[in-house]
Design an enzyme around this catalytic site. Structure first.
Site, PDB file in Angstrom:
ATOM      1  N   CYS A 124      13.050 -26.505 -12.470  1.00 20.66           N
ATOM      2  CA  CYS A 124      14.438 -26.825 -12.116  1.00 20.66           C
ATOM      3  C   CYS A 124      15.245 -25.577 -11.782  1.00 20.66           C
ATOM      4  O   CYS A 124      16.259 -25.657 -11.086  1.00 20.66           O
ATOM      5  CB  CYS A 124      15.100 -27.635 -13.233  1.00 20.66           C
ATOM      6  N   CYS A 161      17.077 -11.599  -0.695  1.00 25.48           N
ATOM      7  CA  CYS A 161      16.774 -12.958  -1.122  1.00 25.48           C
ATOM      8  C   CYS A 161      17.350 -13.155  -2.516  1.00 25.48           C
ATOM      9  O   CYS A 161      18.303 -12.472  -2.890  1.00 25.48           O
ATOM     10  CB  CYS A 161      15.270 -13.236  -1.078  1.00 25.48           C
TER      11      CYS A 161
END
Length: 402
Positions: free
Chosen positions: A190, A357
């Site tokens: 998650c 990123c």
């Protein structure tokens, strides 16, 4: 069963004792039972909350993490006031306020093959609230060796699932269903894939029901059955699992895992999150070094290669969005080429491109791809070590993270 219910306990549990399936006898069984919650997170919080409310006699919680802000939308035992605290401390503090009749045991450690058997053997039922294959194989093998039922759940995005492993001689273990681990790096948790907070709440509550039934002497509904929940459609599906496999190396007729647990990192083909190393040190810059580039107003291009969904949450103001997938498979390299041509108009000026990123892994891949495929000469391409998370930590602590 020589235990008795106090006046407070009788009043507290009266509504569930009126259920004929529970009654006073079932409540006394709950009081004499113990459950280990593995993970005080999105699944462990709701399951432990309702197990405590139901009057389980002894509840153990194992978790080595601390409470973070990103936990609070789904990990309902924790609060803004317990951020930074050990999750086991935060959870038990809240649970004690709910029911002082329950004995709580805290295990502020990571479950490993070295400690799993010693911890699990002291409990009747195990509730799995972990989120990675290594932990699932470890828990399953340990529960088979110790003959403990394992109530397993998972949740990701809008979907969840639950089943009970190793309940009886017919119920399969985790290895029966998944004899081989998934390829390393293919399982999304998650933290990377996201989860709607209420989904682990639903699954965690179902885990609590199954654990309560087992403790009270009622057969669980999901032993040998996999329940799949889709929060978008609102549908539940049931999948009948096969019975135990005779050739299972854990619970089969001639198991090879008989006394000691194995090396689960080696089995799953992973280690504890090593950093990706694709580029040489001279092909990378620190967030402090890139901050100096910004402050000196040097002409450059910053490319953010995270998925657009993540960039929509937060990104640096001067970053240009070109996700890694587009650089690798689509028109991303040409987009960078066009940016270079548009930004650096003087032939002699230095051409600097920086790639960012989330944590500095995807940016390395993108940097290598650009270096290999760009036709532009005399351009310097470097990735930013640690990505936007490191930027938030070392340069701009006010930048919200996810």
């Amino acid at each position: 069963m020589d235990q008795k219910l106090s006046k407070d306990e009788t009043a507290r549990y009266s509504r569930q004792m009126l259920c004929p399936e529970i009654g006073k006898r079932g409540q006394l069984k709950l009081k004499s039972s113990s459950v280990l919650i593995v993970g005080a997170g999105g699944l462990g919080c709701p399951s432990s909350l309702y197990l405590t409310a139901a009057g389980i006699g002894r509840l153990g919680i194992i978790d080595s993490d601390v409470v973070e802000t990103s936990n609070l939308h789904r990990q309902v035992l924790h609060s803004e006031g317990t951020r930074g605290a050990a999750k086991v401390d935060s959870a038990v503090e809240r649970l004690q306020q709910l029911n002082s009749n329950v004995a709580f045991e805290k295990h502020p450690v990571r479950l490993t093959r070295a400690n799993a058997l010693d911890i699990i053997r002291n409990y009747d039922i195990v509730v799995d609230g972990t989120d990675n294959p290594m932990a699932r194989y470890l828990l399953s093998d340990a529960c088979v060796l110790l003959k403990k039922p394992l109530v397993s759940g998972s949740a990701l995005r809008f979907e969840g699932q639950i089943t009970v492993y190793n309940y009886d001689q017919d119920t399969p273990c985790y290895r029966c269903v998944f004899p081989e681990p998934p390829p390393a790096g293919t399982v999304t948790n998650c933290a990377d894939g996201g989860v709607l907070g209420v989904v682990p709440g639903i699954i965690g509550n179902l885990q609590a029901i199954e654990a309560i039934k087992i403790a009270a002497g009622i057969a669980p509904a999901y032993a040998g059955v996999l329940l799949l929940y889709d929060g978008l459609s609102g549908k539940f599906r049931h999948v009948q699992l096969r019975k135990r496999k005779d050739d299972c190396i854990s619970c089969g007729k001639t198991p090879s895992i008989t006394t000691d647990l194995i090396d689960y990192e080696a089995f799953c083909g992973v280690t504890c999150a090593p950093p990706v190393k694709i580029l040489a040190p001279e092909e990378r810059v620190t967030v402090q070094e890139y901050s100096s580039v910004l402050q000196s107003k040097q002409k450059h291009i910053l490319i953010d290669v995270r998925p657009q969904l993540q960039q929509d949450i937060i990104k640096l103001d001067n970053a240009v969005s070109i996700p890694l997938a587009r650089i690798v498979k689509e028109d991303g390299v040409q987009m960078v080429q066009d940016l270079i041509d548009k930004t650096f108009t003087e032939p002699s000026e230095p051409k600097k491109v920086f790639v960012m990123c989330r944590r500095g892994n995807a940016s390395q891949k993108a940097t290598r791809e650009l270096k290999n495929r760009l036709e532009e000469e005399n351009v310097e391409i470097k990735d930013i070590i640690g990505g936007i998370e490191q930027w938030s930590t070392d340069v701009d602590p006010e930048l919200p993270m996810y």
